[in-house]
Design a protein around this motif. Sequence first.
Motif, short mmCIF file in Angstrom:
data_model
loop_
_atom_site.label_atom_id
_atom_site.label_comp_id
_atom_site.label_asym_id
_atom_site.label_seq_id
_atom_site.Cartn_x
_atom_site.Cartn_y
_atom_site.Cartn_z
N GLN A 10 0.83 -1.20 0.00
CA GLN A 10 0.00 0.00 0.00
C GLN A 10 0.87 1.25 0.00
O GLN A 10 0.57 2.24 0.66
CB GLN A 10 -0.94 -0.02 1.21
N TYR A 48 -1.51 3.17 -5.85
CA TYR A 48 -0.68 2.39 -4.95
C TYR A 48 0.00 1.24 -5.66
O TYR A 48 -0.53 0.67 -6.62
CB TYR A 48 -1.53 1.88 -3.77
N GLU A 51 -1.60 -2.24 -7.36
CA GLU A 51 -3.04 -2.18 -7.59
C GLU A 51 -3.37 -1.83 -9.03
O GLU A 51 -2.50 -1.44 -9.82
CB GLU A 51 -3.69 -1.15 -6.65
#
Length: 330
Positions: A10, A48, A51
């Motif tokens: 993340q 991120y 993703e």
Amino acid sequence: MIEAKESPSQTPLIQIEGLKTYYPIKKGIFSRTVGHVKAVDDISLNIYEGETLGLIGESGCGKSTIGRSIVRLENPSNGKIFFQNEDITQYSNQQLKPIRKNIQIIFQDPYSSLNPRKKINDILSEPLIVHKLVKPHEVQQNVDQLLDAVGLPRSYKNRYPHEFSGGQRQRIGIARAISLKPKFIVCDEPVSALDVSIQAQILNLLKDLQQELNLTYLFIAHGVGAVKYISTRVAVMYLGKIVELADKADLFNHPKHPYTQILLNSSPLPDPKLRNKERLIIQGEVPSSANPPMGCRFHTRCPYVQDKCKNEEPLLTGFLHTVACHYPLG
């Protein structure tokens, strides 16, 4: 060459702050600038690592301009673009050269994105040679591995682009995009020009490559189905602005912006029993991005419009599910 990497994290890989990309409108014999087309107008986003951020909206809303601005095929008018916390907004072409190894793009049209005068071997070899990623004697081995990765026979490298179908050309475009082992790829409507059955194959290929190489995608599309299938989060864009941003499941199950709701309702329903169900239909034409409406840009077409919407521009607010609307749904 194709090897597994770390699992997604993340960590923001791409950060966009107040991005604006305007195009001048020129008139008269002296080509004076009389206005600007505000293709992208003050957008901030984080993408991120690992993703897929889906970006949807009507044609002309500025989706592709965001992608092209990130890879610096377009020069932003204002704002900042960070890659791994490095501000690349004002970088020269020479400064961008090492960055381009990590930021690539897959173009929408597989027919015009490949040089018709070059064989596939030359197209896939060129990035490796220019960036000196491998030794000269390893180039052919890497080209073969790239063709393996996208599901094309190695013998195809001696053919020209006109000898391939649209889906095969897009596979070659994907092979070129991953040839430099990038961290981030802008997928600019990569399946919109393909047949439906081929679209599914390309989407599955992109998902497989993402898992193998820990790629990060900005997936741009106007087809809701493709975005729903491949995305982690989804941003909805209207007339140069992001109007909603949320996790995929949350956005599709609980849309808060009227435009998002109408956009999702515009998708064809596979169940005949549901086709007669009353659905919100968007009315009117998209306003000009050279002269957008005051207040909320969607108020001229919104079925829930109120006086505040016409005079005051809503800000993108919220925590995990953000929306730019004075009177969000739900």
